[in-house]
Design a protein around this motif. Structure first.
Motif, PDB file in Angstrom:
ATOM      1  N   MET A   1       0.849  -1.200   0.000  1.00 43.33           N
ATOM      2  CA  MET A   1       0.000   0.000   0.000  1.00 43.33           C
ATOM      3  C   MET A   1       0.886   1.253   0.000  1.00 43.33           C
ATOM      4  SD  MET A   1      -2.847   1.270   2.791  1.00 43.33           S
ATOM      5  CE  MET A   1      -3.928  -0.108   2.452  1.00 43.33           C
ATOM      6  N   ALA A   2       0.519   2.215  -0.836  1.00 45.74           N
ATOM      7  CA  ALA A   2       1.284   3.451  -0.908  1.00 45.74           C
ATOM      8  C   ALA A   2       1.187   4.217   0.410  1.00 45.74           C
ATOM      9  CB  ALA A   2       0.768   4.324  -2.048  1.00 45.74           C
ATOM     10  N   GLN A   3       2.306   4.821   0.811  1.00 51.15           N
ATOM     11  CA  GLN A   3       2.322   5.578   2.057  1.00 51.15           C
ATOM     12  C   GLN A   3       1.480   6.840   1.921  1.00 51.15           C
ATOM     13  OE1 GLN A   3       6.243   6.541   3.387  1.00 51.15           O
ATOM     14  NE2 GLN A   3       5.556   7.658   5.195  1.00 51.15           N
ATOM     15  N   LYS A   4       0.710   7.127   2.943  1.00 50.32           N
ATOM     16  CA  LYS A   4      -0.127   8.324   2.921  1.00 50.32           C
ATOM     17  C   LYS A   4       0.755   9.566   2.884  1.00 50.32           C
ATOM     18  CE  LYS A   4      -3.891  10.623   5.404  1.00 50.32           C
ATOM     19  NZ  LYS A   4      -4.775  10.595   6.608  1.00 50.32           N
ATOM     20  N   PRO A   5       0.506  10.484   1.940  1.00 53.54           N
ATOM     21  CA  PRO A   5       1.359  11.675   1.842  1.00 53.54           C
ATOM     22  C   PRO A   5       1.142  12.637   3.011  1.00 53.54           C
ATOM     23  CG  PRO A   5      -0.501  11.876   0.351  1.00 53.54           C
ATOM     24  CD  PRO A   5      -0.543  10.473   0.924  1.00 53.54           C
ATOM     25  N   SER A   6       2.138  13.466   3.250  1.00 55.38           N
ATOM     26  CA  SER A   6       2.051  14.467   4.314  1.00 55.38           C
ATOM     27  C   SER A   6       2.854  15.686   3.909  1.00 55.38           C
ATOM     28  CB  SER A   6       2.584  13.903   5.640  1.00 55.38           C
ATOM     29  OG  SER A   6       3.965  13.574   5.522  1.00 55.38           O
ATOM     30  N   ILE A   7       2.760  16.734   4.698  1.00 56.01           N
ATOM     31  CA  ILE A   7       3.548  17.939   4.453  1.00 56.01           C
ATOM     32  C   ILE A   7       4.364  18.238   5.705  1.00 56.01           C
ATOM     33  CG2 ILE A   7       1.948  18.912   2.754  1.00 56.01           C
ATOM     34  CD1 ILE A   7       0.825  20.710   4.932  1.00 56.01           C
ATOM     35  N   PRO A   8       5.454  18.987   5.590  1.00 57.76           N
ATOM     36  CA  PRO A   8       6.287  19.294   6.764  1.00 57.76           C
ATOM     37  C   PRO A   8       5.513  20.084   7.814  1.00 57.76           C
ATOM     38  CG  PRO A   8       7.461  19.796   4.722  1.00 57.76           C
ATOM     39  CD  PRO A   8       6.039  19.528   4.345  1.00 57.76           C
ATOM     40  N   LYS A   9       5.835  19.846   9.075  1.00 59.48           N
ATOM     41  CA  LYS A   9       5.218  20.606  10.154  1.00 59.48           C
ATOM     42  C   LYS A   9       5.502  22.093   9.963  1.00 59.48           C
ATOM     43  CE  LYS A   9       5.383  17.004  13.717  1.00 59.48           C
ATOM     44  NZ  LYS A   9       5.912  16.638  15.057  1.00 59.48           N
ATOM     45  N   GLY A  10       4.494  22.894  10.264  1.00 61.82           N
ATOM     46  CA  GLY A  10       4.666  24.332  10.128  1.00 61.82           C
ATOM     47  C   GLY A  10       4.370  24.859   8.748  1.00 61.82           C
ATOM     48  N   THR A  11       3.911  23.971   7.836  1.00 56.36           N
ATOM     49  CA  THR A  11       3.493  24.403   6.503  1.00 56.36           C
ATOM     50  C   THR A  11       2.036  24.013   6.312  1.00 56.36           C
ATOM     51  OG1 THR A  11       4.131  22.330   5.417  1.00 56.36           O
ATOM     52  CG2 THR A  11       5.814  24.051   5.605  1.00 56.36           C
ATOM     53  N   ARG A  12       1.403  24.568   5.294  1.00 56.25           N
ATOM     54  CA  ARG A  12      -0.025  24.320   5.093  1.00 56.25           C
ATOM     55  C   ARG A  12      -0.397  24.286   3.619  1.00 56.25           C
ATOM     56  NH1 ARG A  12      -0.905  29.820   7.433  1.00 56.25           N
ATOM     57  NH2 ARG A  12       1.209  29.853   6.600  1.00 56.25           N
ATOM     58  N   ASP A  13      -1.428  23.505   3.305  1.00 59.84           N
ATOM     59  CA  ASP A  13      -2.123  23.641   2.028  1.00 59.84           C
ATOM     60  C   ASP A  13      -3.232  24.668   2.235  1.00 59.84           C
ATOM     61  OD1 ASP A  13      -0.709  21.671   0.588  1.00 59.84           O
ATOM     62  OD2 ASP A  13      -1.918  20.088   1.511  1.00 59.84           O
ATOM     63  N   PHE A  14      -3.624  25.348   1.153  1.00 62.66           N
ATOM     64  CA  PHE A  14      -4.697  26.334   1.249  1.00 62.66           C
ATOM     65  C   PHE A  14      -5.817  25.979   0.283  1.00 62.66           C
ATOM     66  CE2 PHE A  14      -0.857  28.760   2.442  1.00 62.66           C
ATOM     67  CZ  PHE A  14      -1.228  29.113   3.731  1.00 62.66           C
ATOM     68  N   SER A  15      -7.028  25.924   0.797  1.00 62.77           N
ATOM     69  CA  SER A  15      -8.202  25.646  -0.024  1.00 62.77           C
ATOM     70  C   SER A  15      -8.545  26.874  -0.860  1.00 62.77           C
ATOM     71  CB  SER A  15      -9.386  25.301   0.872  1.00 62.77           C
ATOM     72  OG  SER A  15      -9.790  26.465   1.610  1.00 62.77           O
ATOM     73  N   PRO A  16      -9.404  26.718  -1.882  1.00 65.28           N
ATOM     74  CA  PRO A  16      -9.825  27.890  -2.667  1.00 65.28           C
ATOM     75  C   PRO A  16     -10.378  29.024  -1.799  1.00 65.28           C
ATOM     76  CG  PRO A  16     -10.503  25.900  -3.783  1.00 65.28           C
ATOM     77  CD  PRO A  16      -9.951  25.468  -2.451  1.00 65.28           C
ATOM     78  N   SER A  17     -11.169  28.667  -0.793  1.00 61.63           N
ATOM     79  CA  SER A  17     -11.735  29.692   0.091  1.00 61.63           C
ATOM     80  C   SER A  17     -10.645  30.411   0.865  1.00 61.63           C
ATOM     81  CB  SER A  17     -12.723  29.045   1.067  1.00 61.63           C
ATOM     82  OG  SER A  17     -13.188  29.990   2.013  1.00 61.63           O
ATOM     83  N   GLU A  18      -9.670  29.643   1.353  1.00 59.02           N
ATOM     84  CA  GLU A  18      -8.581  30.249   2.123  1.00 59.02           C
ATOM     85  C   GLU A  18      -7.715  31.155   1.247  1.00 59.02           C
ATOM     86  OE1 GLU A  18      -7.811  26.803   5.511  1.00 59.02           O
ATOM     87  OE2 GLU A  18      -7.035  26.534   3.466  1.00 59.02           O
ATOM     88  N   VAL A  19      -7.466  30.716   0.031  1.00 57.79           N
ATOM     89  CA  VAL A  19      -6.678  31.542  -0.894  1.00 57.79           C
ATOM     90  C   VAL A  19      -7.407  32.849  -1.189  1.00 57.79           C
ATOM     91  CG1 VAL A  19      -5.762  31.702  -3.248  1.00 57.79           C
ATOM     92  CG2 VAL A  19      -5.434  29.605  -1.924  1.00 57.79           C
ATOM     93  N   ALA A  20      -8.717  32.777  -1.388  1.00 60.43           N
ATOM     94  CA  ALA A  20      -9.502  33.976  -1.657  1.00 60.43           C
ATOM     95  C   ALA A  20      -9.410  34.953  -0.485  1.00 60.43           C
ATOM     96  CB  ALA A  20     -10.962  33.609  -1.927  1.00 60.43           C
ATOM     97  N   LYS A  21      -9.472  34.444   0.729  1.00 65.23           N
ATOM     98  CA  LYS A  21      -9.388  35.302   1.911  1.00 65.23           C
ATOM     99  C   LYS A  21      -7.996  35.903   2.065  1.00 65.23           C
ATOM    100  CE  LYS A  21     -13.061  32.876   4.406  1.00 65.23           C
ATOM    101  NZ  LYS A  21     -13.398  31.949   5.517  1.00 65.23           N
ATOM    102  N   ARG A  22      -6.972  35.098   1.796  1.00 69.47           N
ATOM    103  CA  ARG A  22      -5.602  35.609   1.858  1.00 69.47           C
ATOM    104  C   ARG A  22      -5.396  36.700   0.805  1.00 69.47           C
ATOM    105  NH1 ARG A  22      -1.621  32.479   4.276  1.00 69.47           N
ATOM    106  NH2 ARG A  22      -0.181  32.727   2.536  1.00 69.47           N
ATOM    107  N   ASN A  23      -5.924  36.466  -0.394  1.00 69.15           N
ATOM    108  CA  ASN A  23      -5.785  37.468  -1.457  1.00 69.15           C
ATOM    109  C   ASN A  23      -6.509  38.763  -1.096  1.00 69.15           C
ATOM    110  OD1 ASN A  23      -4.169  35.882  -3.083  1.00 69.15           O
ATOM    111  ND2 ASN A  23      -5.873  35.087  -4.300  1.00 69.15           N
ATOM    112  N   TYR A  24      -7.606  38.636  -0.377  1.00 73.94           N
ATOM    113  CA  TYR A  24      -8.326  39.827   0.091  1.00 73.94           C
ATOM    114  C   TYR A  24      -7.423  40.679   0.977  1.00 73.94           C
ATOM    115  CZ  TYR A  24     -11.414  42.453   3.262  1.00 73.94           C
ATOM    116  OH  TYR A  24     -12.000  43.432   4.033  1.00 73.94           O
ATOM    117  N   ILE A  25      -6.710  40.028   1.896  1.00 73.72           N
ATOM    118  CA  ILE A  25      -5.788  40.768   2.766  1.00 73.72           C
ATOM    119  C   ILE A  25      -4.660  41.374   1.945  1.00 73.72           C
ATOM    120  CG2 ILE A  25      -4.234  40.611   4.743  1.00 73.72           C
ATOM    121  CD1 ILE A  25      -5.900  38.219   5.714  1.00 73.72           C
ATOM    122  N   PHE A  26      -4.086  40.558   1.040  1.00 72.25           N
ATOM    123  CA  PHE A  26      -3.020  41.066   0.172  1.00 72.25           C
ATOM    124  C   PHE A  26      -3.470  42.328  -0.562  1.00 72.25           C
ATOM    125  CE2 PHE A  26      -1.191  36.570  -0.267  1.00 72.25           C
ATOM    126  CZ  PHE A  26      -0.141  36.835   0.598  1.00 72.25           C
TER     127      PHE A  26
END
Length: 458
Positions: free
Chosen positions: A1-26
């Motif tokens: 079975m393929a190993q479940k992927p992960s990201i390094p601690k202290g980093t994040r993926d951003f959903s479309p909604s989150e990106v839209a909110k971040r762009n609003y601040i930008f």
């Protein structure tokens, strides 16, 4: 079975909604940067190690991400270097580059390299990610964006006044009213260290003092003692740990305390000028207050120091900070170029806006119109309509397949689409389209030849 992927601690993926909110601040921050006359630049995500190391103090150096040299990076390391087990000497052999820790030092490097192309005073803004090998926690990440505005080539205190106004303008626009802009001066801290007899321990004193709100008086007392600051010196400084009153009252106390320190007296004069001017000009919603314990542990500050706290009731660290650095470019060979700058903590601002529910309701509405797909012929007519709507700036789409009506409507609901358009066989024949208002539940029929009628109704 393929190993479940992960990201390094202290980093994040951003959903479309989150990106839209971040762009609003930008967008809000960028708008005010430009209104205040700042120009954009960008610098590489990584710098030569020698550019970054030694610029942030001992603690900052430990948080810099080093990049291993490419190829066989161990081949040139001598055996005695391994045996010594000295990480500092080994790192210098296997790593020549590092991810940027902030935007200020790379900016100083930029100014030195491009000094013949820059018109001074140079007002720049920069919105890019930075990286720190810090312990992740709420509001603290290892990869995050900074939004910086700096002025170099002028030692005028008018710049400090403008930066206070800039903070006030941005946070007012974001509806973050009642933020507190804390203000101190590095010269005052140097003066305090001088009058208590700890002048030679200035860096240790300020690094510890900057942690007062995190570890309390007992905590910073212990840290100062551990760094070699005498108990008598700490006792002399303790009344400042709880200094209170109006800005004017605090300035009077500081003026008396530092009257025998030339540098401290100059710091009090600079603070007095800034606060007096800001009080006369007025602020839209922010509160400007002196905080004599504010040190912002970075070595390169030489004058005013800024820090912005979140509105009361929100458990969050600072959401902005900065200060005056009189000779930062001197570390790269360009002497006597004074600068002052501030930074906005995008990620923390995001968390505060989310907690206070201050994002505009329609901010993540990526789609205004969705056309239901009833088949190949109907979908092509819908695509013609969508093309027209897009040309008029409407966010519109056609569902890609003629799936069941229930599935398409469920998709529209999940995407929070306010208008669903129905073009079936009858509508194609009649040259019409039906618009269903998803909020109200009613329907309206329009002519395909008169799309402007629907546009007017939006």
């Amino acid at each position: 079975m393929a190993q479940k992927p992960s990201i390094p601690k202290g980093t994040r993926d951003f959903s479309p909604s989150e990106v839209a909110k971040r762009n609003y601040i930008f967008d809000v921050v960028k708008k005010h940067f430009q209104t205040f006359g700042f120009q954009p630049i960008e610098t590489p995500s990584f710098e030569n190690s020698e550019t970054l190391m030694g610029k942030y103090g001992e603690e900052g150096d430990r948080l810099i991400f080093k990049i291993l040299n490419s190829g066989d990076y161990l081949a040139k390391v001598r055996d005695e270097t391994y045996t010594a087990k000295n990480s500092t000497s080994l790192t210098s052999k296997i790593s020549e580059k590092a991810l940027r820790y902030d935007l200020t030092v790379p900016f100083a490097r930029y100014v030195v390299m491009h000094q013949n192309e820059i018109d001074f005073p140079f007002k720049r803004y920069q919105i890019q990610p930075v990286w720190r090998a810090d312990r992740p926690q709420k509001g603290r990440f290892r990869e995050f964006f900074q939004c910086d505005a700096d002025v170099v080539g002028s030692d005028s205190l008018l710049q400090e006044i403008e930066l206070v106004q800039l903070y006030d303008a941005v946070f007012t626009d974001l509806k973050l009213t009642a933020t507190t802009i804390k203000l101190n001066n590095r010269k005052i801290l140097a003066g305090i260290a001088e009058v208590i007899g700890a002048k030679e321990r200035l860096i240790d004193f300020t690094v510890a003092l900057d942690k007062l709100d995190k570890i309390g008086v007992a905590g910073i007392t212990k840290e100062m003692l551990d760094k070699g600051i005498s108990e008598a010196a700490i006792e002399k400084a303790k009344p400042l740990f709880s200094l209170s009153g109006t800005n004017t009252e605090q300035l009077q106390v500081l003026g008396e305390l530092l009257k025998d320190s030339e540098e401290g007296t100059k710091g009090v004069a600079e603070l007095t000028f800034i606060i007096t001017a800001v009080e006369k000009l007025g602020l839209q919603s922010a509160n400007l207050t002196i905080d004599v314990t504010l040190a912002r542990g970075l070595n390169y500050y030489t004058g005013a120091i800024f820090e912005v706290g979140a509105p009361s009731g929100v458990q969050m660290g600072s959401i902005g900070g900065g200060g005056r650095y009189d000779d930062l470019t001197g570390i790269f060979g360009l002497k006597d170029v004074s600068g002052v700058g501030i930074s906005f903590g995008l990620d923390r601002i995001y968390l505060v806006l989310e907690e206070l529910q201050l994002f505009p309701e329609a901010i993540d509405q990526a789609l205004v119109v969705l056309c239901v797909n009833f088949g190949e012929k109907e979908a092509f007519t819908a695509l013609q309509l969508v093309t027209n709507l897009r040309k008029n700036g409407v966010k519109a789409d056609v569902y890609p397949s003629s799936a069941k009506m229930q599935k398409q409507m469920k998709y529209a609901n999940k995407r929070n689409v306010p208008y669903v358009i129905l073009i079936g066989e009858q509508e194609v024949s009649d040259g019409t389209f039906v618009v269903k208002n998803m909020q109200k539940g009613d329907q309206q029929t329009y002519k395909l030849a008169n799309v402007s009628d629907f546009l007017d109704a939006l």
